[in-house]
Motif scaffolding. Sequence first.
Motif, PDB file in Angstrom:
ATOM      1  N   THR A 334      54.256  35.633  42.402  1.00 45.81           N
ATOM      2  CA  THR A 334      54.864  36.847  41.842  1.00 45.81           C
ATOM      3  C   THR A 334      53.875  37.994  41.704  1.00 45.81           C
ATOM      4  OG1 THR A 334      54.442  36.007  39.612  1.00 45.81           O
ATOM      5  CG2 THR A 334      56.627  35.567  40.563  1.00 45.81           C
ATOM      6  N   SER A 335      52.590  37.704  41.798  1.00 41.65           N
ATOM      7  CA  SER A 335      51.579  38.750  41.603  1.00 41.65           C
ATOM      8  C   SER A 335      51.224  39.481  42.896  1.00 41.65           C
ATOM      9  CB  SER A 335      50.309  38.146  40.998  1.00 41.65           C
ATOM     10  OG  SER A 335      49.753  37.180  41.868  1.00 41.65           O
ATOM     11  N   VAL A 336      51.756  39.016  44.032  1.00 45.01           N
ATOM     12  CA  VAL A 336      51.337  39.543  45.343  1.00 45.01           C
ATOM     13  C   VAL A 336      52.340  40.567  45.861  1.00 45.01           C
ATOM     14  CG1 VAL A 336      50.701  38.950  47.708  1.00 45.01           C
ATOM     15  CG2 VAL A 336      50.213  37.350  45.848  1.00 45.01           C
ATOM     16  N   LYS A 341      50.627  43.262  57.081  1.00 43.56           N
ATOM     17  CA  LYS A 341      49.866  42.014  57.041  1.00 43.56           C
ATOM     18  C   LYS A 341      48.825  42.013  55.931  1.00 43.56           C
ATOM     19  CE  LYS A 341      50.455  40.087  61.600  1.00 43.56           C
ATOM     20  NZ  LYS A 341      49.807  39.375  62.712  1.00 43.56           N
ATOM     21  N   ARG A 342      48.764  43.082  55.156  1.00 44.02           N
ATOM     22  CA  ARG A 342      47.835  43.154  54.034  1.00 44.02           C
ATOM     23  C   ARG A 342      48.519  42.671  52.772  1.00 44.02           C
ATOM     24  NH1 ARG A 342      47.296  48.005  52.672  1.00 44.02           N
ATOM     25  NH2 ARG A 342      45.352  47.828  51.528  1.00 44.02           N
ATOM     26  N   SER A 343      47.746  42.023  51.907  1.00 44.28           N
ATOM     27  CA  SER A 343      48.261  41.550  50.630  1.00 44.28           C
ATOM     28  C   SER A 343      47.443  42.194  49.519  1.00 44.28           C
ATOM     29  CB  SER A 343      48.155  40.024  50.539  1.00 44.28           C
ATOM     30  OG  SER A 343      48.824  39.425  51.619  1.00 44.28           O
ATOM     31  N   VAL A 344      48.107  42.680  48.480  1.00 41.20           N
ATOM     32  CA  VAL A 344      47.408  43.347  47.381  1.00 41.20           C
ATOM     33  C   VAL A 344      47.884  42.800  46.051  1.00 41.20           C
ATOM     34  CG1 VAL A 344      47.056  45.472  48.693  1.00 41.20           C
ATOM     35  CG2 VAL A 344      49.084  45.238  47.269  1.00 41.20           C
ATOM     36  N   VAL A 345      47.019  42.886  45.063  1.00 38.74           N
ATOM     37  CA  VAL A 345      47.349  42.527  43.686  1.00 38.74           C
ATOM     38  C   VAL A 345      46.841  43.646  42.790  1.00 38.74           C
ATOM     39  CG1 VAL A 345      47.233  40.046  44.111  1.00 38.74           C
ATOM     40  CG2 VAL A 345      45.189  41.259  43.334  1.00 38.74           C
ATOM     41  N   TYR A 346      47.292  43.643  41.531  1.00 41.00           N
ATOM     42  CA  TYR A 346      46.786  44.608  40.547  1.00 41.00           C
ATOM     43  C   TYR A 346      45.910  43.872  39.541  1.00 41.00           C
ATOM     44  CZ  TYR A 346      49.171  48.718  42.236  1.00 41.00           C
ATOM     45  OH  TYR A 346      49.548  49.790  43.001  1.00 41.00           O
ATOM     46  N   VAL A 347      44.684  44.371  39.420  1.00 42.47           N
ATOM     47  CA  VAL A 347      43.684  43.758  38.541  1.00 42.47           C
ATOM     48  C   VAL A 347      43.562  44.575  37.266  1.00 42.47           C
ATOM     49  CG1 VAL A 347      41.255  43.096  38.334  1.00 42.47           C
ATOM     50  CG2 VAL A 347      42.443  42.855  40.529  1.00 42.47           C
ATOM     51  N   PHE A 356      44.425  49.571  35.062  1.00 43.68           N
ATOM     52  CA  PHE A 356      44.695  48.722  36.223  1.00 43.68           C
ATOM     53  C   PHE A 356      44.114  49.354  37.484  1.00 43.68           C
ATOM     54  CE2 PHE A 356      48.017  48.205  33.085  1.00 43.68           C
ATOM     55  CZ  PHE A 356      48.118  46.831  32.947  1.00 43.68           C
ATOM     56  N   GLU A 357      43.896  48.509  38.483  1.00 43.21           N
ATOM     57  CA  GLU A 357      43.478  49.002  39.791  1.00 43.21           C
ATOM     58  C   GLU A 357      44.015  48.054  40.871  1.00 43.21           C
ATOM     59  OE1 GLU A 357      39.136  47.313  40.803  1.00 43.21           O
ATOM     60  OE2 GLU A 357      39.148  48.666  39.066  1.00 43.21           O
ATOM     61  N   ILE A 383      44.821  39.397  36.385  1.00 40.86           N
ATOM     62  CA  ILE A 383      45.717  40.082  37.308  1.00 40.86           C
ATOM     63  C   ILE A 383      47.127  40.167  36.717  1.00 40.86           C
ATOM     64  CG2 ILE A 383      44.438  39.356  39.356  1.00 40.86           C
ATOM     65  CD1 ILE A 383      46.658  37.266  39.823  1.00 40.86           C
ATOM     66  N   VAL A 384      47.906  41.119  37.234  1.00 42.90           N
ATOM     67  CA  VAL A 384      49.301  41.289  36.806  1.00 42.90           C
ATOM     68  C   VAL A 384      50.166  40.263  37.529  1.00 42.90           C
ATOM     69  CG1 VAL A 384      51.267  42.858  36.723  1.00 42.90           C
ATOM     70  CG2 VAL A 384      48.951  43.743  36.392  1.00 42.90           C
ATOM     71  N   THR A 385      50.989  39.534  36.776  1.00 39.59           N
ATOM     72  CA  THR A 385      51.880  38.529  37.375  1.00 39.59           C
ATOM     73  C   THR A 385      53.347  38.881  37.214  1.00 39.59           C
ATOM     74  OG1 THR A 385      51.787  37.264  35.305  1.00 39.59           O
ATOM     75  CG2 THR A 385      50.237  36.653  37.044  1.00 39.59           C
ATOM     76  N   ASN A 386      53.661  39.781  36.310  1.00 42.23           N
ATOM     77  CA  ASN A 386      55.045  40.218  36.135  1.00 42.23           C
ATOM     78  C   ASN A 386      55.059  41.732  35.912  1.00 42.23           C
ATOM     79  OD1 ASN A 386      57.942  39.302  35.730  1.00 42.23           O
ATOM     80  ND2 ASN A 386      57.648  40.522  33.892  1.00 42.23           N
TER      81      ASN A 386
END
Length: 566
Positions: A334-336, A341-347, A356-357, A383-386
């Motif tokens: 849920t965090s992705v 083809k790139r995958s990002v998350v918020y830290v 956040f970034e 990281i953000v999960t929801n």
Amino acid sequence: MKKYIIYIGILIAGVLLGWLLSGGSSSNEKEHNHTTTATKKMWTCSMHPQIMQPEAGDCPICGMDLIPAEAWAEGLAANQFKLTKNAMALANVQTTVVGNAKSTDGVITLSGKIAENEQSNAVQVSYFAGRIERLYVNFTGEKINKGQLLATVYSPELVKAQQELLTAVSLKESQPALYKAVRNKLKLWKLSENQINQIEKTSKVKENFPVYAMVSGTVSEKLVEQGDYVSQGQALLKIANLSSVWANFDVYENQISNFKLGQQISITTNAYPNETFKAKVSFIDPILNPETRTVIVRAVLKNSNQKFKPGMFVTGKVAAKQAAAEEELSIPATSVLWTGKRSVVYVKPESEKPVFEMREVILGKKVGENYQITKGLNSGEEIVTNGVFTIDASAQLQGKKSMMNHTKEIVTSFTVPEKFKEQLQKAYNSYIDLKDALVKTDADAAKTRAENLQKDLALVDMKLLTDEEAHQQWMQLIHRLKSSSTEIAKTTDVAVQRTYFKTLSDNFITAVQFFGINEVTYKQYCPMADSDKGAYWLSKEKQVLNPYFGDMMLKCGEVKETINSN
């Protein structure tokens, strides 16, 4: 003397004039400094943080009063942004600390369903043609026992055969072969020895013959009704023996190596939350489903107490084989966010601050509901999960790097067949029809057009996507698109329709950006929609016509992006 008095007076006057000039200059300087300070003060809009003006006034986008810019807006890194506590609560933002895969993914978690054990199923047929005079099975789910009377059938052929039997009985001594042949004919129609003997004994022809159950079990489907005409061999009922059932689990192709026949699997279900059922893998489908990119892994469960019902959801857990999984980090799926083809998350760099970034990561295998991380995160980072999509929207509004405002970065690097684009284009046209109905606040039309959208989405052939990542991306999107359009089609409450339209739009925007259509479309945004949380939609025209408010606030919104994806 008078001359000195005049000189002294001139001196005093000069001093006084100098003091006045000095005081006036000081006052002017203070005033100038005040003006300079006031000029440095900036004003912004609570709904549009990208608006910055040197003086108070109205927001040029939504017309709300501008407020003093927050002091915290300064001092952040270029790729960082901050949310208020209220915004965090409204978005239900949840975070987690990245940990090692061993602690969370020591086992692979699978989702599955209970199904009938096809090896124990049976079909009750009619062994002779005729009309069902009486049907004794009343409903699906009814339990029956072997030998139980199921129906009575009037059969002209069977009446004729009985008459032949009575004639053959009279010729039994002279033509024993004929007599035996007639009895065997009746046995082929599943008449028992007792039934045949009873006909001979009474010398009476039965018009209505009983049909008895050949097996015990539960009626899973009624195929006929009373009064129906049936042919010889026609199915009357489907009977399921639920003393044992199958637990079918979907396993992604990158997980197949973790499974083998005879492997133990622990099964749980929400119906019995405090119980765990042990079983063994009895079957691994040798054919991969090209649509879902999964294979079926099956276990057989004993069900003598009838706890498991076909269709019931179950969860299975098996031990993961890869030793490498213990060395890799793991994050919830849920965090992705995916951008091609790139995958990002918020830290969240500092746990105590709502800052956040965005961070690009490289994903490994999916294990259960988690992804292994091969690059981009370190153990202990938060990281953000929801609420990830809301965080991304906030980054965009504040002019920071986000998934949605970097269109060049989310252009797909996989190839999308033209036929797939054409099918998506048709669904997009139905989406626009739905949007137009909500602009007019026409709930009945919105319901009908949502039904049309459902049909068009069902025609989008995911098998055309040969690129694995493109296929996986569409699999995620189509589920959400179908779900939200279904909810809109269920109701004529326009407020409910607009709530689900927001989710539908978010995912349709992603679909158009990732896979493309053959025309230019405009991504538009209203900050007042969804209880002031803001919402997006797509339009074929630049002119803003708001589907979330209709005539109440028809022109509220702005064009956020022009998507030229063809």
